[in-house]
Design an enzyme around this catalytic site. Structure first.
Site, mmCIF file in Angstrom:
data_model
loop_
_atom_site.group_PDB
_atom_site.id
_atom_site.type_symbol
_atom_site.label_atom_id
_atom_site.label_comp_id
_atom_site.label_asym_id
_atom_site.label_seq_id
_atom_site.Cartn_x
_atom_site.Cartn_y
_atom_site.Cartn_z
ATOM 1 N N ASP A 365 -29.693 66.212 -54.688
ATOM 2 C CA ASP A 365 -29.792 65.729 -54.138
ATOM 3 C C ASP A 365 -31.491 66.187 -53.576
ATOM 4 O O ASP A 365 -31.390 66.917 -54.293
ATOM 5 C CB ASP A 365 -28.893 65.036 -52.548
ATOM 6 C CG ASP A 365 -29.270 63.087 -52.163
ATOM 7 O OD1 ASP A 365 -30.766 63.044 -51.762
ATOM 8 O OD2 ASP A 365 -28.570 62.857 -53.052
ATOM 9 N N ASP A 366 -31.868 65.448 -52.221
ATOM 10 C CA ASP A 366 -32.452 65.678 -51.699
ATOM 11 C C ASP A 366 -33.659 67.577 -51.772
ATOM 12 O O ASP A 366 -32.207 68.251 -51.353
ATOM 13 C CB ASP A 366 -33.482 65.032 -50.494
ATOM 14 C CG ASP A 366 -34.636 65.597 -50.024
ATOM 15 O OD1 ASP A 366 -35.234 65.560 -50.518
ATOM 16 O OD2 ASP A 366 -35.099 64.195 -49.283
ATOM 17 N N ARG A 442 -40.272 58.033 -41.619
ATOM 18 C CA ARG A 442 -39.762 59.553 -42.325
ATOM 19 C C ARG A 442 -40.966 60.536 -42.688
ATOM 20 O O ARG A 442 -40.199 61.046 -43.796
ATOM 21 C CB ARG A 442 -38.783 59.029 -43.369
ATOM 22 C CG ARG A 442 -37.319 59.984 -43.132
ATOM 23 C CD ARG A 442 -36.783 59.778 -44.594
ATOM 24 N NE ARG A 442 -35.778 61.012 -44.724
ATOM 25 C CZ ARG A 442 -35.456 61.680 -45.557
ATOM 26 N NH1 ARG A 442 -35.521 61.607 -46.655
ATOM 27 N NH2 ARG A 442 -33.785 62.525 -45.311
ATOM 28 N N ASP A 477 -34.368 56.759 -54.648
ATOM 29 C CA ASP A 477 -34.451 57.009 -52.977
ATOM 30 C C ASP A 477 -35.837 55.657 -52.921
ATOM 31 O O ASP A 477 -36.486 56.172 -53.759
ATOM 32 C CB ASP A 477 -34.406 58.012 -52.401
ATOM 33 C CG ASP A 477 -33.459 57.313 -51.821
ATOM 34 O OD1 ASP A 477 -33.698 56.849 -51.134
ATOM 35 O OD2 ASP A 477 -33.213 59.051 -50.947
ATOM 36 N N ASP A 547 -25.582 54.932 -46.306
ATOM 37 C CA ASP A 547 -25.744 56.147 -45.872
ATOM 38 C C ASP A 547 -24.560 56.231 -45.103
ATOM 39 O O ASP A 547 -24.066 57.679 -44.761
ATOM 40 C CB ASP A 547 -27.464 56.631 -45.036
ATOM 41 C CG ASP A 547 -28.158 57.022 -45.700
ATOM 42 O OD1 ASP A 547 -27.546 56.767 -47.127
ATOM 43 O OD2 ASP A 547 -29.252 57.177 -46.062
HETATM 44 C C1 DGJ Z 1 -31.252 58.677 -48.533
HETATM 45 C C2 DGJ Z 1 -30.502 58.184 -49.254
HETATM 46 O O1 DGJ Z 1 -29.962 57.511 -48.423
HETATM 47 C C3 DGJ Z 1 -29.164 59.782 -49.160
HETATM 48 O O2 DGJ Z 1 -28.611 59.214 -49.215
HETATM 49 C C4 DGJ Z 1 -29.737 61.030 -49.195
HETATM 50 O O3 DGJ Z 1 -30.035 60.669 -50.796
HETATM 51 C C5 DGJ Z 1 -31.144 61.502 -48.159
HETATM 52 N N1 DGJ Z 1 -32.259 60.300 -48.690
HETATM 53 C C6 DGJ Z 1 -32.634 62.235 -49.027
HETATM 54 O O4 DGJ Z 1 -33.812 62.335 -47.895
#
Ligand code: DGJ
Length: 795
Positions: A365-366, A442, A477, A547
């Site tokens: 992921d990120d 953000r 995303d 989330d």
């Molecule tokens: C928001 C997403 O919904 C999360 O699952 C994750 O990927 C974060 N962003 C990462 O910044």
């Protein structure tokens, strides 16, 4: 089938009829939409009978003095000629007037589904859908409005879209052009919308309609977690399985608008389309503007009946490509395990633990690129961070391949941080008002996808990432909503076009990338479910639903998504405990049971998990793989009604009607089914329960069983002393030792019964624990407990 007789149009699906006609005046009168009716006769019985103008309503014209547009059901309405309800179209002409009068000109019936030119739309690979094209003209101002209807007989869905062409010599400003207008006779209706916020998407909101307007809309620049663009209309008293239910979808990801208006005469108008708020479009002579496609489904078999039609429509006519009917891999995502704090060794440890448990795809992921150690920088700089991923994406994917895992990656290509090389190099690529302060979200800003150059950049950037390593999955995303909407490349009279043009640009990127990399599994995401819609699903076959991974919240959200979306598009993960969003503790098995009804994955730290838990996860994944086809592509049904009256039984127990949820997922051939029951809070002395599956074949005989689970002795606390020969102090070494070696057997449910017995009479489950002792035939059923049941045809 589309039948046209005497200027009456009958759009028939398997079980529904949609009927309208051309009135003498040239307006389109909506006659009926609902349960299938015969095509015989001239339909005159359904015509509105107007012989005088009531009160101070306005007569349409000298030629039609008896006609008032204020109190008649119409297929399309505009400002200025007597209909004072919400219009379908609003155009400001060059002379400043807002009056339009679109009258029937011609029609055409065509075989096959005709896709939209500027946006994604439904498709029909078998050519069975039919199109009706109705051409309307406003002769005074030289405008042509075409309404397109498509009939999907097989899934009881009808779609609508429209185009407006400027045939005059003057430019006009389009202030609104919606996708669907449905007028209905007076009845008591409930309008259901799905509203929420970040991490609490899809709260079901029901409003009994009264004269006036109720609007569900988004102004965030996205479909939004605040208000999904799927809505429902039910006649009062409709339940999950009985009564009239209409579902409305919009194949669009930008600002949307769903409106229910009850007029002074009790007639109801439903409109859906692009949100007119903040929107305008300059239409030059010769130009055409096209609206998104809206879909409507009806069933007289309640909300489940309507949902079945929408599920079929989404599965067959929206989701497309390689993954359409392909089982989705069980993935492990790094986000909740490590957030931004990642490096190759840590990820490989996690991946190894995942592989041992049966995971098929590892998702980084990120945090893997630029200087991305938190959310303040680097979006736009899509090069891997060499300190974190020393051998590059290629080296990392190689390591995973050696382990037998596929590799997936997170990207957020529509965004840029001010703290990035991209922003320094291309500030003109960003949506912001020059020399004005910007509202931040953000710490990131939105790239101006109205510009072709920016679209090219996104296509190239994502292509470079995908070409640099063996990547089989992309989580795409998008983490902020729009503010300071302004494109530096559009003139001032076109600034009202920015959000819509943004989506035209985004859809182009998604189309090109998914066509270039057809076998890559793309998953949509927008801070969870901030862009959960059919526009995205035309390109990406699944979307991260929220989330919030808390099983209790997810059980509600997934129930509510299921009204409009099949479970094969709802991505759901088993996460750690206590939950990272709510700090709630729910049983691992419940977390799995809930996630298993979506596209199931894991998002927790396997490296830190106890051996016992990892063993349990291994069993879960094996079980999921065994039942995956049913769970991902079966027919999903919601159990007991959530909209009916509180039953006397529940009332007697002062129980919240949503304390219990039950789901059933049945294979297309009805030979296999998986069920689930979930409870929020345990209520003392309510030990009896029945599980009633739905959607089985009444004639088939099924073997019904449950999972044979074992429970940790420590779940019973100091009740252990009611059975132990020696006194055990809770949480002591002895207690832990006993817990290690002694497991409490769970109940067994094992029956053979016909489909009709199971569905209509139900399965009386073993008694739940009620404070009076425990044995292996008692159902251990505390707060947040759940059960999964299996049904297989006895051959
Ligand atoms: C928001 C997403 O919904 C999360 O699952 C994750 O990927 C974060 N962003 C990462 O910044």
């Amino acid at each position: 089938m589309i039948k046209v007789r005497n200027q009456v149009f009958h759009l028939g699906t398997r079980d529904t009829s949609y009927i309208f006609r051309v009135m003498e005046s040239g307006h389109l009168e909506h006659l009926y939409y609902g349960r299938k009716v015969a095509e015989e006769g001239n339909m005159e019985a359904m015509f509105e009978k107007q012989t005088f103008i009531p009160g101070n309503c306005n007569g349409y014209s000298d030629d039609y003095k008896q006609l008032t547009l204020e109190d008649i059901c119409l297929e399309m309405s505009s400002y200025g000629k007597g209909d004072i309800r919400e219009p379908f179209v609003h155009v400001v002409h060059e002379d400043g007037s807002s009056t339009s009068d679109f009258l029937y000109d011609s029609h055409l019936v065509l075989q096959g589904k005709h896709e939209l030119e500027t946006m994604p739309s439904s498709y029909d690979e078998h050519g069975n859908a039919q199109q009706l094209k109705i051409v309307l003209k406003d002769k005074e101002y030289g405008l042509t409005l075409i309404i397109y209807y498509h009939v999907f007989e097989d899934c009881d869905v009808i779609t609508r879209s429209a185009t407006l062409t400027n045939d005059s010599n003057e430019p006009v400003q389009v202030k609104r052009l919606l996708s669907l207008q449905l007028d209905m006779e007076p009845e008591e209706y409930v309008f259901t919308t799905f509203r929420g916020a970040w991490a609490r998407e899809m709260r079901k909101c029901e409003t009994v309609l009264q004269p006036g307007k109720y609007v569900n809309a988004s102004y965030t620049g996205t479909t939004s977690s605040r208000a999904n663009n799927f809505v429902m209309l039910t006649k009062c008293g409709t339940t999950e399985d009985f009564g009239d239910c209409f579902g409305f979808h919009l194949i669009y990801s930008g600002n949307h608008y769903e409106m229910a208006e009850v007029s002074s005469f009790g007639k109801l108008r439903i409109s859906t389309g692009i949100n007119p708020d903040g929107f305008s479009w300059l239409l030059e002579p010769g130009e055409t503007f096209e609206t998104p496609e809206a879909a409507v489904a009806y069933s007289h078999l309640g909300c489940n009946g309507m949902s079945q039609h929408m599920h079929d429509f989404v599965r067959q006519h929206i989701v497309r490509g390689y993954w359409k009917e392909k089982e989705r891999p069980v993935l492990l995502n790094s986000w909740e395990a490590a957030y931004f704090n990642i490096n190759e060794n840590k990820l490989l440890d996690l991946a190894r633990a995942g592989k041992n448990a049966g995971i098929e795809l590892f998702v980084m992921d990120d945090g893997w690129f630029g200087e991305r150690n938190d959310d303040t920088s680097s979006l736009g700089d899509w090069q891997e961070n060499a300190k974190k991923i020393p051998d590059g994406l290629d080296g990392f994917s190689e390591r995973l391949k050696e382990m037998g895992l596929d590799f997936g990656i997170w990207v957020e290509p529509e965004m840029v941080n001010v703290k990035s090389h991209l922003y320094e190099e291309h500030p003109e690529w960003v949506l912001e008002i020059p020399k004005k302060p910007h509202s931040e979200g953000r710490n990131q800003r939105i790239l101006d996808l109205t510009q072709e150059e920016v679209q090219e950049f996104i296509i190239e950037t994502v292509s470079n990432i995908l070409d640099s390593a063996d990547i089989s999955y992309v989580k795409w995303d998008m983490n902020r909503t729009f503010t300071d909407v302004f494109s530096k490349h559009l003139p001032k009279e076109r600034q009202g076009e920015v959000v819509h043009r943004y989506y035209m640009g985004l859809y182009r990127c998604m189309k090109e990338l998914t066509e270039k990399y057809p076998e890559v599994l793309f998953e949509g995401c927008a801070a969870g479910g901030n862009r959960f819609d059919l526009g995205i699903l035309c390109y990406f076959p699944q979307i991260w639903a929220s989330d919030d991974t808390d099983a209790l919240c997810r059980s509600e959200m997934q129930t509510n998504y299921s009204y409009g979306y099949p479970m094969s598009v709802v991505s759901a993960h088993v996460s750690g405990c206590p939950n990272h969003q709510t700090l709630r503790r729910t049983p691992l098995e419940t977390r799995f049971h809930v996630a298993a009804f979506g596209v199931c994955g894991y998002e927790c730290n396997f490296s830190d998990m106890k051996k016992e838990e990892l063993e349990a996860v291994k069993v879960q994944i094996a079980l999921y793989k065994h039942w995956r086809e049913v769970l991902q592509f079966g027919r999903f049904y919601r159990g007991e009604s959530h909209s009916g009256l509180i039953s006397s039984y529940q009332g007697a127990l002062a129980q919240n009607r949503e304390n219990e949820r039950s789901w059933t997922c049945v294979s297309q051939d009805q030979k296999k089914a998986v069920g689930m029951k979930f409870q929020t809070l345990a209520i003392p002395n309510t030990m009896f329960a029945t599980y009633k599956p739905k959607g089985l074949n009444p004639q088939f005989t099924y073997h019904f069983s449950n999972r044979n689970l074992k429970y940790n002795v420590k779940n019973f606390g100091d009740l252990v002393n009611t059975a132990s020969p020696i006194h055990i102090k809770p949480d002591s070494i002895v207690h832990n030792l006993v817990a290690k070696f002694v497991k409490m057997d769970g109940e067994t449910e094992d029956y053979v019964a016909s489909g009709d017995q199971l569905m209509y009479a139900g399965v009386k489950l073993r008694q739940a624990f009620a404070g009076t002792g425990y044995n292996d035939q008692i159902r251990f059923y505390p707060d947040f407990a759940s059960r999964m049941y299996f049904m297989e045809v006895e051959e």
